[in-house]
Design a protein around this motif. Structure first.
Motif, PDB file in Angstrom:
ATOM      1  N   PHE A 152     105.175 101.048 -49.700  1.00 59.78           N
ATOM      2  CA  PHE A 152     104.605  99.701 -49.687  1.00 59.78           C
ATOM      3  C   PHE A 152     103.194  99.681 -49.101  1.00 59.78           C
ATOM      4  O   PHE A 152     102.518  98.665 -49.178  1.00 59.78           O
ATOM      5  N   HIS A 153     102.725 100.830 -48.555  1.00 56.10           N
ATOM      6  CA  HIS A 153     101.493 100.747 -47.771  1.00 56.10           C
ATOM      7  C   HIS A 153     100.268 100.231 -48.531  1.00 56.10           C
ATOM      8  O   HIS A 153      99.453  99.545 -47.951  1.00 56.10           O
ATOM      9  N   PRO A 154     100.119 100.503 -49.856  1.00 54.99           N
ATOM     10  CA  PRO A 154      98.897  99.978 -50.498  1.00 54.99           C
ATOM     11  C   PRO A 154      98.847  98.443 -50.506  1.00 54.99           C
ATOM     12  O   PRO A 154      97.766  97.866 -50.616  1.00 54.99           O
ATOM     13  N   ARG A 155      99.985  97.786 -50.409  1.00 52.10           N
ATOM     14  CA  ARG A 155     100.001  96.329 -50.467  1.00 52.10           C
ATOM     15  C   ARG A 155     100.293  95.727 -49.089  1.00 52.10           C
ATOM     16  O   ARG A 155     100.337  94.502 -48.951  1.00 52.10           O
ATOM     17  N   CYS A 156     100.532  96.581 -48.104  1.00 49.08           N
ATOM     18  CA  CYS A 156     101.045  96.088 -46.835  1.00 49.08           C
ATOM     19  C   CYS A 156      99.928  95.528 -45.964  1.00 49.08           C
ATOM     20  O   CYS A 156      98.899  96.182 -45.760  1.00 49.08           O
ATOM     21  N   PRO A 157     100.096  94.304 -45.418  1.00 47.98           N
ATOM     22  CA  PRO A 157      99.044  93.721 -44.577  1.00 47.98           C
ATOM     23  C   PRO A 157      98.952  94.394 -43.204  1.00 47.98           C
ATOM     24  O   PRO A 157      97.918  94.286 -42.543  1.00 47.98           O
ATOM     25  N   ILE A 158     100.029  95.099 -42.776  1.00 47.42           N
ATOM     26  CA  ILE A 158      99.999  95.660 -41.427  1.00 47.42           C
ATOM     27  C   ILE A 158     100.027  97.181 -41.439  1.00 47.42           C
ATOM     28  O   ILE A 158     100.337  97.828 -40.431  1.00 47.42           O
ATOM     29  N   ALA A 159      99.706  97.768 -42.606  1.00 50.69           N
ATOM     30  CA  ALA A 159      99.772  99.220 -42.704  1.00 50.69           C
ATOM     31  C   ALA A 159      98.750  99.871 -41.779  1.00 50.69           C
ATOM     32  O   ALA A 159      97.645  99.355 -41.603  1.00 50.69           O
ATOM     33  N   GLN A 160      99.127 101.010 -41.196  1.00 52.99           N
ATOM     34  CA  GLN A 160      98.240 101.718 -40.277  1.00 52.99           C
ATOM     35  C   GLN A 160      97.742 102.980 -40.965  1.00 52.99           C
ATOM     36  O   GLN A 160      98.537 103.781 -41.459  1.00 52.99           O
ATOM     37  N   LYS A 161      96.445 103.128 -40.995  1.00 52.30           N
ATOM     38  CA  LYS A 161      95.851 104.310 -41.615  1.00 52.30           C
ATOM     39  C   LYS A 161      96.291 105.562 -40.879  1.00 52.30           C
ATOM     40  O   LYS A 161      96.456 105.533 -39.670  1.00 52.30           O
ATOM     41  N   GLY A 162      96.503 106.628 -41.623  1.00 49.27           N
ATOM     42  CA  GLY A 162      96.870 107.888 -40.998  1.00 49.27           C
ATOM     43  C   GLY A 162      98.347 108.008 -40.729  1.00 49.27           C
ATOM     44  O   GLY A 162      98.846 109.103 -40.499  1.00 49.27           O
ATOM     45  N   LEU A 163      99.069 106.906 -40.751  1.00 51.51           N
ATOM     46  CA  LEU A 163     100.513 106.971 -40.517  1.00 51.51           C
ATOM     47  C   LEU A 163     101.279 106.532 -41.767  1.00 51.51           C
ATOM     48  O   LEU A 163     101.946 107.332 -42.422  1.00 51.51           O
ATOM     49  N   CYS A 164     101.087 105.244 -42.111  1.00 51.32           N
ATOM     50  CA  CYS A 164     101.850 104.696 -43.233  1.00 51.32           C
ATOM     51  C   CYS A 164     101.473 105.357 -44.554  1.00 51.32           C
ATOM     52  O   CYS A 164     102.289 105.428 -45.465  1.00 51.32           O
ATOM     53  N   ASP A 165     100.228 105.828 -44.724  1.00 56.13           N
ATOM     54  CA  ASP A 165      99.814 106.380 -46.017  1.00 56.13           C
ATOM     55  C   ASP A 165     100.064 107.883 -46.107  1.00 56.13           C
ATOM     56  O   ASP A 165      99.704 108.492 -47.094  1.00 56.13           O
ATOM     57  N   SER A 166     100.696 108.478 -45.104  1.00 53.15           N
ATOM     58  CA  SER A 166     100.925 109.912 -45.201  1.00 53.15           C
ATOM     59  C   SER A 166     102.364 110.298 -44.897  1.00 53.15           C
ATOM     60  O   SER A 166     102.881 111.241 -45.479  1.00 53.15           O
ATOM     61  N   ARG A 167     103.041 109.554 -44.042  1.00 51.90           N
ATOM     62  CA  ARG A 167     104.404 109.970 -43.666  1.00 51.90           C
ATOM     63  C   ARG A 167     105.402 108.893 -44.059  1.00 51.90           C
ATOM     64  O   ARG A 167     105.182 107.701 -43.805  1.00 51.90           O
TER      65      ARG A 167
END
Lengths: 338, 444
Positions: A304-319
């Motif tokens: 969901f990270h590409p659409r997520c308002p609270i996604a954290q770079k380096g965490l949500c987009d890799s693990r």
């Protein structure tokens, strides 16, 4: 319904679950020119859940999230790529021949398009007789008795009015009632309803949902209700699961889920619901944009990270997020919830 | 499906369908009449041979066409010794019988042929006959005398010496009083007599005589070069043609449909094999294969039917049915059937095939005459069934005997008309059905 008690299956003990889905994956190979591998559709990706006898559960998600593929895998229409589906203790992939047929009698299926689900060239009596014939009930009187009982149970009374009609002579709601009657004919212990009201007029949706709820209660059926519409979930199921990109990202008792959504996707779904309060008319609500994820090349990390308002770079987009339980009985797959 | 019955009820609104149905009903009635009025063994006897047609004229035209022109042409007239007066004298151990065969000849045209059939019953000594022709005016003409075998055919019209004496062919000269060489001979109508004086040498010996004056016209459809009544062939050709067309159409359509459905359902290598087989089979030429089998093996109509069906299984129809069935395979009701445990065979035969049947009915109806024509084509090529009378075989005979060159147009028109009526009837019904069952053709 008074007839309900006699047709309900033996109640399973509350302890062991009726359906046990463990790390289920259903993938489809895409091929070019018939043999070159061009990719894999991860329709159902590592899904686990349990369902008790008599329990109703909703699977909620947007189009293309893998809900229907999950339903078809549970019905034995698709072969799972890995993982197990256990029904009453037996593994679905081990069932062959007669045992598989018996399983099919124990699981009813209600589809989205009621008109398409009924063969247009047969009358209702014949349509309902077909599952009975397939399962060896050839006695005409026995057939008539069970067909009439099923038709009356779904509210098509008197049954004699409906029996001789063809599907196109019935309204959409009536057609869906026939589909439900067919699903109940073999006295199943589990019902899978795949978007049963999304193609019906708004006016009959509640009726059909009430009917499903009533038969679920009367027969103590385990029910898997698949929908994209969270608003139809509240009164009809005990538990809801939210599916995104082939995975179940959150599950909880339905009231808990609606009141305290944990996953940002669930929040987004709730935010998209209509708000009956006139004070809020014209108020703009933040709904995440973007498109459903590709199931062929799912996003790395949290899907969901590409659409997520609270996604954290380096965490949500890799693990990929692991499952955690911040509130009791309420597991969620999200890095941002502890 | 209710749309079946509704569709059939809608047929009434199409005049072409009503006309087509009438033509088909007419053909079926003809077929039933042929089979009941002329049983199979009878038909074979009438068509294959021997005594059955010795009383019919050669290459006679249809009688009703002559009637349209005023009915002048001669019909066949017979006189038999059974109805004749016989005077008998006995002296010196021999019996002398005088049989007078009387016949009224009231036609404007001359007969085509005159034959006398004699059947005599004796132990060892053949009887002796003396034939005299007596005209209505009482003139007598000696036709000859001869010993008679057990069965004898006296071809009076073939008698060269008689022709020399009369100055005309006998079948003309015997029936005219116009002197030869003056003008066109005119028929002298009236009662003619053939006097047969028989000398019997035995006590128990007897003689039966039949005189046949062959006409120029005969029956509904005339006769062919072997005196066979074409009516028999045209009548009996109807059930044969309908049976062949119907069986071939049913055989190919049903098998093709089931195989196409199985291919669509199983998919994968099953489908691929069926498709490749079909592609190979489509380019195989059917007619030359049939000609080859007919020439080398047998021309039995049932063998031909079998070959047509076998070669028709993997026909282009498979491609069409496959295209129609592919979306049916994806129908939710098929998925539902799988979910409640229906077997593969049940899904193919009971859920997939019936779905496209209504669309197939018009194709099926128009397919029937193509097989009728195929059978006729084979017969015209000389590969007709050796036993059964068929329309195609009549055409083949007509062509072999140069019927049109000789002016025997009825020999060709009869069977051709039957073939055309068959084609027309089924085509008109088929096109109307197509408009009813094929939604794309139904205009608003």
């Amino acid at each position: 319904m008074t007839s309900a008690a006699q047709t309900s299956p033996a109640p399973a003990s509350g302890q062991s679950s009726l359906l046990d889905v463990h790390r289920l994956r259903t993938h489809f190979e895409l091929r070019q020119w018939g043999f070159l591998r061009a990719g894999t559709v991860h329709a159902v990706d590592d899904v686990s859940f349990q369902l008790n006898a008599g329990e109703a559960v909703a699977i909620v998600g947007e189009s293309g999230c893998g809900k229907s593929s999950l339903a078809r895998t549970l019905l034995g229409l698709y072969r799972p790529t890995s993982g197990t589906v256990r029904f009453a203790g037996e593994s679905l992939s081990d069932l062959r021949g007669g045992a598989l047929k018996a399983y099919r009698a124990r699981v009813g299926y209600v589809q989205q398009d009621p008109y398409g689900a009924l063969p247009p060239f047969l009358d209702i009596r014949r349509i309902l007789a077909e599952p009975l014939i397939v399962h060896g009930i050839r006695n005409r009187q026995e057939q008539e008795r069970r067909i009439d009982a099923a038709l009356e149970e779904v509210g098509l009374t008197p049954a004699t009015d409906t029996r001789g009609k063809f599907p196109h002579q019935l309204s959409g709601g009536q057609q869906q009632r026939v589909v439900i009657a067919r699903a109940l004919l073999l006295r199943p212990s589990m019902l899978i309803a795949d978007e049963p009201v999304s193609m019906l007029d708004a006016s009959v949706r509640v009726e059909i949902l009430n009917l499903l709820h009533r038969v679920q209660q009367d027969h103590r059926l385990a029910l898997i209700y698949i929908t994209h519409d969270l608003s139809t979930v509240r009164h009809y199921v005990d538990r809801a699961m939210v599916m995104y990109g082939g995975k179940i990202v959150e599950q909880a008792p339905v009231e808990e889920l609606l009141r305290h959504p944990l996953h940002p996707y669930t929040e987004a779904l709730l935010g998209a619901l209509g708000d009956p309060d006139p004070q809020n008319a014209g108020r703009f609500r933040a709904v995440p944009g973007g498109e459903p994820p590709s199931l062929v090349t799912p996003p790395a990390g949290c899907r969901f990270h590409p659409r997520c308002p609270i996604a954290q770079k380096g965490l949500c987009d890799s693990r990929e997020p692991s499952t955690r339980t911040p509130r009791p009985n309420h597991p969620v797959d999200c890095w941002m919830r502890e | 499906m209710t749309s079946w019955l509704e569709g059939l009820a809608r047929l009434r609104k199409y005049p072409s369908a009503v006309a087509g149905l009438l033509l088909i009903a007419l053909l079926i009635a003809t077929a039933i009449y042929a089979v009941t009025a002329i049983p199979y063994s009878e038909a074979q006897k009438l068509w294959r041979g021997g005594d059955a047609w010795q009383d019919l004229p050669v290459n006679a035209g249809p009688a009703w066409i002559d009637r349209l022109h005023g009915g002048e042409a001669a019909r066949t007239v017979r006189a038999s010794s059974d109805d004749a007066t016989i005077r008998e004298d006995a002296f010196e151990g021999v019996r002398v019988q005088e049989t007078v065969l009387e016949l009224d000849f009231e036609y404007g045209g001359f007969p085509s042929e005159v034959n006398l059939f004699l059947n005599s019953d004796f132990e060892s000594r053949q009887p002796f006959v003396r034939l005299t022709w007596r005209t209505p005016d009482g003139e007598e003409l000696f036709l000859g005398a001869r010993r008679v075998g057990a069965t004898e055919r006296v071809s009076i019209s073939q008698d060269q010496r008689l022709e020399g004496r009369l100055g005309y062919p006998p079948q003309v000269g015997l029936f005219t009083d116009t002197p030869p060489g003056t003008s066109e001979p005119a028929v002298r109508q009236g009662t003619y007599e053939l006097v047969i004086e028989t000398v019997q040498f035995e006590e128990q010996a007897s003689l039966e005589a039949d005189l046949v004056i062959y006409g120029q016209v005969h029956g509904l459809f005339g006769t062919d070069h072997q005196r066979r009544d074409l009516t028999v062939a045209l009548l009996w050709g109807t059930p044969v043609a309908l049976a062949f067309g119907l069986l071939a159409a049913v055989g190919t359509t049903v098998t093709t449909l089931i195989i196409a459905a199985a291919g669509v359902w199983y998919g994968g290598w099953v489908d691929a094999t069926i498709q490749r087989l079909t592609e190979v089979n489509i380019i195989l030429p059917l007619l030359p294969i049939l000609v080859m089998i007919g020439t080398l093996y047998s021309t039995s109509i049932w063998l031909m039917l079998g070959v047509v069906v076998v070669l028709g299984i993997f026909s282009a129809g498979i491609k069409m049915y496959r295209a129609m069935l592919l979306p049916v395979r994806q129908s939710p009701y098929i998925e539902a059937a799988r979910a409640y445990g229906a077997s593969n065979a049940r899904i193919i035969l009971r859920y997939m095939v019936p779905r496209i049947l209504p669309v197939l009915i018009p194709t099926f109806v128009t397919l029937i005459p193509t097989y009728v024509f195929l059978e006729a084509s084979l017969a015209v090529l000389g590969l007709g069934d050796p036993v059964l009378p068929t329309w195609g075989k009549v055409l083949h005979d007509a062509q072999a005997q140069s019927a049109l060159y000789h002016g025997f147009y009825y020999w060709v028109i009869g069977p051709a008309a039957m073939l055309m009526v068959t084609g027309l009837g089924f085509a008109m019904l088929g096109f109307a059905l197509d408009r009813i069952f094929n939604p794309r053709l139904r205009s608003a």
